[in-house]
Design a protein around this motif. Structure first.
Motif, mmCIF file in Angstrom:
data_model
loop_
_atom_site.group_PDB
_atom_site.id
_atom_site.type_symbol
_atom_site.label_atom_id
_atom_site.label_comp_id
_atom_site.label_asym_id
_atom_site.label_seq_id
_atom_site.Cartn_x
_atom_site.Cartn_y
_atom_site.Cartn_z
ATOM 1 N N GLY A 15 0.738 -1.188 -0.150
ATOM 2 C CA GLY A 15 -0.038 0.038 -0.045
ATOM 3 C C GLY A 15 0.800 1.180 0.078
ATOM 4 N N LYS A 32 -4.199 -2.693 14.327
ATOM 5 C CA LYS A 32 -4.035 -1.780 13.603
ATOM 6 C C LYS A 32 -2.860 -0.647 14.234
ATOM 7 N N HIS A 51 -1.185 7.512 9.310
ATOM 8 C CA HIS A 51 -0.977 6.581 8.550
ATOM 9 C C HIS A 51 -1.237 5.341 9.366
ATOM 10 N N TYR A 53 -1.333 0.789 9.629
ATOM 11 C CA TYR A 53 -0.618 -0.126 9.181
ATOM 12 C C TYR A 53 -1.471 -1.321 9.587
ATOM 13 N N THR A 59 -0.652 -4.025 5.136
ATOM 14 C CA THR A 59 -0.716 -3.075 4.401
ATOM 15 C C THR A 59 -0.777 -1.680 5.119
ATOM 16 N N TRP A 60 -0.406 -0.632 4.294
ATOM 17 C CA TRP A 60 -0.581 0.800 4.613
ATOM 18 C C TRP A 60 -1.569 1.238 4.207
ATOM 19 N N SER A 61 -2.446 2.194 4.930
ATOM 20 C CA SER A 61 -3.367 3.285 4.279
ATOM 21 C C SER A 61 -3.216 4.477 5.008
ATOM 22 N N ASP A 64 -9.032 8.627 6.827
ATOM 23 C CA ASP A 64 -9.659 9.686 6.191
ATOM 24 C C ASP A 64 -10.297 10.459 7.755
#
Length: 325
Positions: A15, A32, A51, A53, A59-61, A64
């Motif tokens: 990601g 998380k 951020h 993980y 996976t990183w995101s 929002d």
């Protein structure tokens, strides 16, 4: 007698990664990892994105988020109590020490400004935090006029700050110490007080008294800005700066890559047998983001990024799975 040991695993990253940085912070809620702050160029905050993980999918995101979002900062700290993360202090782009306390609700992805100004601890960066199931504890750091040795607690239920008695001159003001809460005590381990120091102090929460702790065993050398966690009765110490750079924060000092454990009952240090399970060893580093975590049913220490002996910021993630045998 059971012997504590650990296995290092380098975790994959998928990601949109946060990128190389140091002087940042992470907090873990469930599986998380929430990462905030930090620098790539010395003293220059990178961003104020949150951020995330995922320890399951690796996976990183980018979260929002809404609410009162903290401005970019370095030398910041984070701690989780339940599903809420608390962010305190740091240093902004103008190199100004900060003292705002923010909360982040991981269920609603909402930031809130809790306190600032004359409420709560004075401005600081490169301090340390730890938490129990009701309080976030803040100790030391670099203040406006020098290094600090004060201890504060934020009660997340009552929403109030409490300042504890001072430890006095026996525990010098310092940046980058280890800080944990265990057996009803707050433990202050090592740090930088004009030089790397190797003393240990504890504050008894019931009696509101400080004591310097005489430790034995195979003691680690003096150090600061290391990664730490608590497992059972042991305080785990990994890495850290053992000799500062002549350039101060603009350069890289000498770092350790060793792992030690302090038994809070026997007050004895031991060097951990830390083997590589997969992906290599993190090696010498400091100024990392770190937190306790649980992965694959094993408790351990999560270490993310940091600064290297070559003064390069790092972007890798390692997990030290701890066990007794």
């Amino acid at each position: 007698m059971a012997t504590l040991h650990g296995n290092w695993v380098k975790l994959d990253q998928r990601g949109i990664t946060q990128g190389a940085r140091s002087s940042h912070a992470i907090a873990v809620v469930g599986q998380k990892v929430y990462a905030f702050g930090g620098e790539f160029v010395p003293r220059v905050p990178v961003d104020n994105k949150l951020h995330v993980y995922d320890l399951d999918t690796l996976t990183w995101s980018v979260a929002d988020v809404s609410g009162s979002i903290p401005p970019p900062r370095v030398g910041v700290t984070m701690a989780a109590v339940g599903e809420t993360i608390y962010v305190f202090g740091g240093r902004d782009v103008e190199h100004t020490e900060l003292n705002e306390l923010y909360s982040f609700d991981t269920k609603t992805n909402t930031w809130a400004l809790i306190s600032r100004g004359d409420i709560g601890p004075p401005h600081r960066s490169y301090h340390s935090v730890t938490a129990d199931d009701r309080h976030v504890y803040v100790f030391g750091g670099c203040g406006v006029t020098g290094r600090l040795n004060d201890l504060w607690a934020f009660d997340v239920v009552d929403g109030k700050w409490v300042e504890f008695p001072s430890p006095g001159e026996t525990c010098k003001g310092r940046g980058g110490p280890g800080l944990t809460v265990s057996q009803g005590k707050i433990w202050v381990v090592y740090g930088f007080a004009g030089m790397e120091v190797d003393d240990v102090h504890c504050f008894d929460l019931a009696h509101k008294t400080w004591a310097q702790v005489e430790t034995g065993g195979l003691k680690p050398t003096a150090r600061s800005v290391f990664s730490t966690c608590l497992t059972g009765k042991h305080i785990i110490v990994y890495g850290g700066e053992i000799d500062p750079s002549d350039q101060g924060h603009m350069g890289a000092g000498q770092f350790s890559g060793e792992v030690y454990a302090l038994d809070t009952e026997t007050l004895s240090w031991a060097r951990l047998d830390d083997k590589v399970e997969s992906g290599g060893h993190p090696g010498p580093r400091g100024w990392c983001a770190f937190a306790s975590a649980c992965r694959g049913g094993r408790e351990g220490l999560l270490v993310y990024g940091g600064n290297s002996p070559s003064n390069d910021r790092l972007d890798d993630i390692f997990y030290l799975a701890l066990a007794q045998s």
